[in-house]
Design a protein around this motif. Sequence first.
Motif, PDB file in Angstrom:
ATOM      1  N   GLU A  54       0.847  -1.206   0.000  1.00  0.00           N
ATOM      2  CA  GLU A  54       0.000   0.000   0.000  1.00  0.00           C
ATOM      3  C   GLU A  54       0.872   1.241   0.000  1.00  0.00           C
ATOM      4  OE1 GLU A  54      -2.447   3.327   1.387  1.00  0.00           O
ATOM      5  OE2 GLU A  54      -0.675   2.519   2.384  1.00  0.00           O
ATOM      6  N   ASN A 434      -4.028  -1.999 -15.195  1.00  0.00           N
ATOM      7  CA  ASN A 434      -4.838  -2.664 -14.169  1.00  0.00           C
ATOM      8  C   ASN A 434      -4.019  -3.300 -13.047  1.00  0.00           C
ATOM      9  OD1 ASN A 434      -7.543  -2.276 -14.297  1.00  0.00           O
ATOM     10  ND2 ASN A 434      -7.925  -3.900 -15.789  1.00  0.00           N
ATOM     11  N   ASP A 438      -5.833  -2.926  -5.622  1.00  0.00           N
ATOM     12  CA  ASP A 438      -7.037  -3.737  -5.387  1.00  0.00           C
ATOM     13  C   ASP A 438      -6.886  -5.161  -5.919  1.00  0.00           C
ATOM     14  OD1 ASP A 438      -7.130  -1.903  -7.799  1.00  0.00           O
ATOM     15  OD2 ASP A 438      -8.634  -3.377  -8.363  1.00  0.00           O
TER      16      ASP A 438
ATOM     17  N   PHE B 112       1.466  12.773  -3.359  1.00  0.00           N
ATOM     18  CA  PHE B 112       2.319  11.911  -4.182  1.00  0.00           C
ATOM     19  C   PHE B 112       1.777  11.926  -5.602  1.00  0.00           C
ATOM     20  CE2 PHE B 112       2.271  10.207   0.151  1.00  0.00           C
ATOM     21  CZ  PHE B 112       3.616  10.356   0.475  1.00  0.00           C
ATOM     22  N   HIS B 114       0.614  11.116  -9.258  1.00  0.00           N
ATOM     23  CA  HIS B 114       0.220   9.942 -10.034  1.00  0.00           C
ATOM     24  C   HIS B 114      -0.613  10.396 -11.224  1.00  0.00           C
ATOM     25  CE1 HIS B 114       0.901   6.422  -7.302  1.00  0.00           C
ATOM     26  NE2 HIS B 114       0.871   7.360  -6.372  1.00  0.00           N
ATOM     27  N   VAL B 117      -6.636   7.698 -14.326  1.00  0.00           N
ATOM     28  CA  VAL B 117      -7.471   7.380 -15.485  1.00  0.00           C
ATOM     29  C   VAL B 117      -8.927   7.713 -15.170  1.00  0.00           C
ATOM     30  CG1 VAL B 117      -8.265   5.516 -16.994  1.00  0.00           C
ATOM     31  CG2 VAL B 117      -5.888   5.549 -16.198  1.00  0.00           C
ATOM     32  N   ASP B 205     -11.516  -2.156 -12.866  1.00  0.00           N
ATOM     33  CA  ASP B 205     -10.633  -1.832 -13.982  1.00  0.00           C
ATOM     34  C   ASP B 205     -10.205  -0.378 -13.929  1.00  0.00           C
ATOM     35  OD1 ASP B 205     -10.627  -4.339 -15.358  1.00  0.00           O
ATOM     36  OD2 ASP B 205     -12.723  -3.954 -15.825  1.00  0.00           O
ATOM     37  N   ARG B 206      -8.981  -0.148 -14.405  1.00  0.00           N
ATOM     38  CA  ARG B 206      -8.502   1.232 -14.468  1.00  0.00           C
ATOM     39  C   ARG B 206      -9.045   1.881 -15.744  1.00  0.00           C
ATOM     40  NH1 ARG B 206      -2.364   3.362 -13.040  1.00  0.00           N
ATOM     41  NH2 ARG B 206      -3.114   4.920 -11.574  1.00  0.00           N
ATOM     42  N   ILE B 207     -10.359   2.012 -15.737  1.00  0.00           N
ATOM     43  CA  ILE B 207     -11.119   2.524 -16.877  1.00  0.00           C
ATOM     44  C   ILE B 207     -12.249   3.363 -16.284  1.00  0.00           C
ATOM     45  CG2 ILE B 207     -12.883   1.728 -18.514  1.00  0.00           C
ATOM     46  CD1 ILE B 207     -11.044  -0.409 -19.485  1.00  0.00           C
ATOM     47  N   PRO B 230      -9.964   1.833  -9.308  1.00  0.00           N
ATOM     48  CA  PRO B 230      -8.634   1.745  -8.680  1.00  0.00           C
ATOM     49  C   PRO B 230      -8.030   3.122  -8.390  1.00  0.00           C
ATOM     50  CG  PRO B 230      -8.779   0.218 -10.520  1.00  0.00           C
ATOM     51  CD  PRO B 230     -10.027   1.066 -10.568  1.00  0.00           C
ATOM     52  N   ASP B 233      -9.626   4.474  -5.293  1.00  0.00           N
ATOM     53  CA  ASP B 233      -8.953   3.873  -4.120  1.00  0.00           C
ATOM     54  C   ASP B 233      -7.640   4.595  -3.818  1.00  0.00           C
ATOM     55  OD1 ASP B 233     -10.977   1.953  -4.191  1.00  0.00           O
ATOM     56  OD2 ASP B 233      -9.709   0.398  -5.098  1.00  0.00           O
ATOM     57  N   LEU B 234      -6.873   4.837  -4.891  1.00  0.00           N
ATOM     58  CA  LEU B 234      -5.569   5.487  -4.745  1.00  0.00           C
ATOM     59  C   LEU B 234      -5.731   6.889  -4.155  1.00  0.00           C
ATOM     60  CD1 LEU B 234      -2.489   5.285  -5.449  1.00  0.00           C
ATOM     61  CD2 LEU B 234      -3.059   6.249  -7.684  1.00  0.00           C
ATOM     62  N   ASN B 237      -6.556   6.717  -0.558  1.00  0.00           N
ATOM     63  CA  ASN B 237      -5.386   6.380   0.262  1.00  0.00           C
ATOM     64  C   ASN B 237      -4.512   7.604   0.526  1.00  0.00           C
ATOM     65  OD1 ASN B 237      -6.101   3.734   0.607  1.00  0.00           O
ATOM     66  ND2 ASN B 237      -4.790   2.942  -1.027  1.00  0.00           N
ATOM     67  N   MET B 238      -4.549   8.570  -0.392  1.00  0.00           N
ATOM     68  CA  MET B 238      -3.795   9.817  -0.171  1.00  0.00           C
ATOM     69  C   MET B 238      -4.306  10.534   1.082  1.00  0.00           C
ATOM     70  SD  MET B 238      -1.593  10.254  -2.689  1.00  0.00           S
ATOM     71  CE  MET B 238      -1.318   9.042  -3.987  1.00  0.00           C
ATOM     72  N   ARG B 241      -2.910  10.044   4.637  1.00  0.00           N
ATOM     73  CA  ARG B 241      -1.573  10.555   4.992  1.00  0.00           C
ATOM     74  C   ARG B 241      -1.654  11.865   5.780  1.00  0.00           C
ATOM     75  NH1 ARG B 241      -1.454   5.760   2.276  1.00  0.00           N
ATOM     76  NH2 ARG B 241       0.695   5.055   2.152  1.00  0.00           N
TER      77      ARG B 241
END
Lengths: 468, 468
Positions: A54, A434, A438, B112, B114, B117, B205-207, B230, B233-234, B237-238, B241
């Motif tokens: 993570e 992908n 997750d 961070f 990134h 998508v 899916d990263r779509i 995804p 989710d990312l 998660n930021m 922090r």
Amino acid sequence: MKTMKRPLAAALLGMAGVLFSASSFAALSEKQISVMDAIKTEVKQDTLSYSLIESLTTEVGSRMVGTPGADLATTWAVNKLKTLGFDKVWIEESQAQLWQRGDLTLQITAPFPHKVVGLALGGSVGTDGKPLTAEVVHFADLAELQAAPAGSLKGKIAYVGYKMERHIDGHGYGKAVGARVAGASAAASKGAVAFLMRSVGTDTDRIGHTGVMRYDEKHPKIPAVAISNPDADLLENMFTRNQPVSFTITTNASGPTGKTVTIANVIGDVTGSTKPNEYVTLGAHIDSWDVGTGAVDDGIGMGIIMAAGHYIAELPERPARTLRVILFAAEEIGLVGAEDYVKRHADDMSQHVMGAEWDFGNGEIYKMEPGVGPTALNAIRDFAEYIAPMGVALASTNTAKGQSDMSLLGKAGQPAVNFAPDGLDYFDFHHTENDTLDKVDQDALKVNTAIYTLFAYFATSSDTDFRK
Amino acid sequence: MKTMKRPLAAALLGMAGVLFSASSFAALSEKQISVMDAIKTEVKQDTLSYSLIESLTTEVGSRMVGTPGADLATTWAVNKLKTLGFDKVWIEESQAQLWQRGDLTLQITAPFPHKVVGLALGGSVGTDGKPLTAEVVHFADLAELQAAPAGSLKGKIAYVGYKMERHIDGHGYGKAVGARVAGASAAASKGAVAFLMRSVGTDTDRIGHTGVMRYDEKHPKIPAVAISNPDADLLENMFTRNQPVSFTITTNASGPTGKTVTIANVIGDVTGSTKPNEYVTLGAHIDSWDVGTGAVDDGIGMGIIMAAGHYIAELPERPARTLRVILFAAEEIGLVGAEDYVKRHADDMSQHVMGAEWDFGNGEIYKMEPGVGPTALNAIRDFAEYIAPMGVALASTNTAKGQSDMSLLGKAGQPAVNFAPDGLDYFDFHHTENDTLDKVDQDALKVNTAIYTLFAYFATSSDTDFRK
């Protein structure tokens, strides 16, 4: 990073004598079994390896050679290894070729225009950012392309439609990846101006799979692109119309730049108590492709082996041998970091007594295969018997040479154990956007981390010479 | 297009008297049952609806309002309906608002960085192609955003992280889609400069999932973007922090252009023998989003109802009533074609005796719900009993008003039957690049096409006034 609910050391003290199994393991001492029982219980409940993945995917993300993520990852890994209790942490720098992906647009131009999704293969040249349009010739697989008459593809784009098979051990990859590596030069050798292929992947997502390709210097370097499985289906449906099929590729992928960049293996030792110069190695690779966040490939491997090192460092009594965790650089572009490691450690390679890598799969380990001397097989059998209740079968063969990076250490003489996790869905995500957090199976990860920790303890605390 | 292995007419002649079921259906004649038995047997073996979807997705592809694909689809559909044996085929043109997607890049900027998508929501304004960077404020759902204090989002980006639930009937969509439609203006009303949301979709899916949004004219129009699951989710998660999270959106999406484009409902009649002015309607929508090839949404609907019309046209004896197949334009941007149909057919809406739509799901139909008069329920029960062995349960309620486009005809008084297919995976692909031909379940499609053909025959050959 989360910490263990209960420090392993305390658990061990509390459990000593209680969890003592009645030993049926000739090569495992009662003390070893006691420690292993505690590791098994504690690690299977812990989330350290997941926390590491993570952290890596959130704070670093993708880390392709030559991108800022690769350098960030080095710093991240050094800091983490120190925090985790490794007593020596260092990097070993070398050089790798720079490749830059640039932009890419893909289009079926005729008979029916469609935008198409795909990725340039790693190492591919571009089209100088200008559209390259040509008629497409369809081949079932690499062999069919290789059998095409000389000159028959002059001015055309060769397309290989081979579809990867799904298998638990991922052996469909070997059958599919040849086209990715060698397809472009095979096509160029017949006169083709570009090479297209169905992605090496088992998914049905409109997402391309990248991966390294190689040019044969005897032939012109032509662009090499993998399109998604649904787009491969679409392209193939065009051919059933009995009309010429044409395709346009526009990319400024760099191809081989001639430039090199500095890469770094990140290494951490948990120094052994009585045989500090005998190394048990655990390997994974620190680089990833630039798509996705490299959670599965190889964030999982990094998380597992870094956590295993932490658990060994935390034991109340340090095992005899040194546990060395190696995060290899530039695996994706051809085991470049591993090659440097082997060269640099030629003099002490004989002190590398055992190794294992994690660079495959998302599911639970179901099999292990050793590659050790005939006498050492007894110890391996005892270890295998110990972890058998965790669902791991011992292979009947003894030919393991190490997986991925570790295969180069295996070639250099290091004994190995190959663990085989369930890889049924691994190639759904492999080398794609992908490959994200997750996709990590957190339950399997706990079990696999426990198995690698058990293995690390077994091998570092063992008297066995695994070469004999 | 493939043809039936054995023409339905010949099969009917061959089977007449043989397949005659012992009738327990009060409102179904022996002749009706005989024809329905033949339809059931033949259509379940046929691949016509799949061939139509394959043709549509290969030869046309995506067909968003205002794109070349939308016009191509009109021509394709007119030609196909004629070929399939419809005796009247025509288009009804009207106007819809033009929106253009343009390009989009998304990036988490801090803590961070990134690349991310996602897709602009349909109707969204852009950033004039310039980067818009701002701090992100995280809301669990639309209600929480709506409850934010006035002015509290000044200069910020509002993010709604609500995650759609997976259910067989797709009811998770209703709970999630409010943020997509109304989130941007809710955010703008508090001072936000952009609106971000987790895609309305059940996949990992990263779509991104697109879909229509609306601006409330009272508030500034701000960009509205859905990021992939995804990436959501990312991003979330930021926030763990405890550092400021910022995000950059760059897009030249057009927003409302004020321009309109011509859209066309494509309509085909299989004229009834004795009551040609009574219309049984089957609906689907011809437009799609610009991502994917619109295979599932709503290629499946088009394939099913066009095939059903063909099978009815091919019967040796034409049913009494007219079967009308309506391919509605511009459904995705707000049932625009259906609205035009209802206005245009106000005078003969009372002659629309029954209707059904297909615009959901990829699996087999497991339920049907009528919306008919109390007397007509007897006939519906008989039909339901006939198709019960095909796995279709009759709902205990009688409140159907038609689905999707057909809901406007329902509001205008047309009786309806709503068929409910298994939609467990529908929102994995809905409004994404992943809506491609491989997602069509060919086995389910055969069964569903048979059920719609049986329904079309039942309703066109019935004496029942479904309003009574």
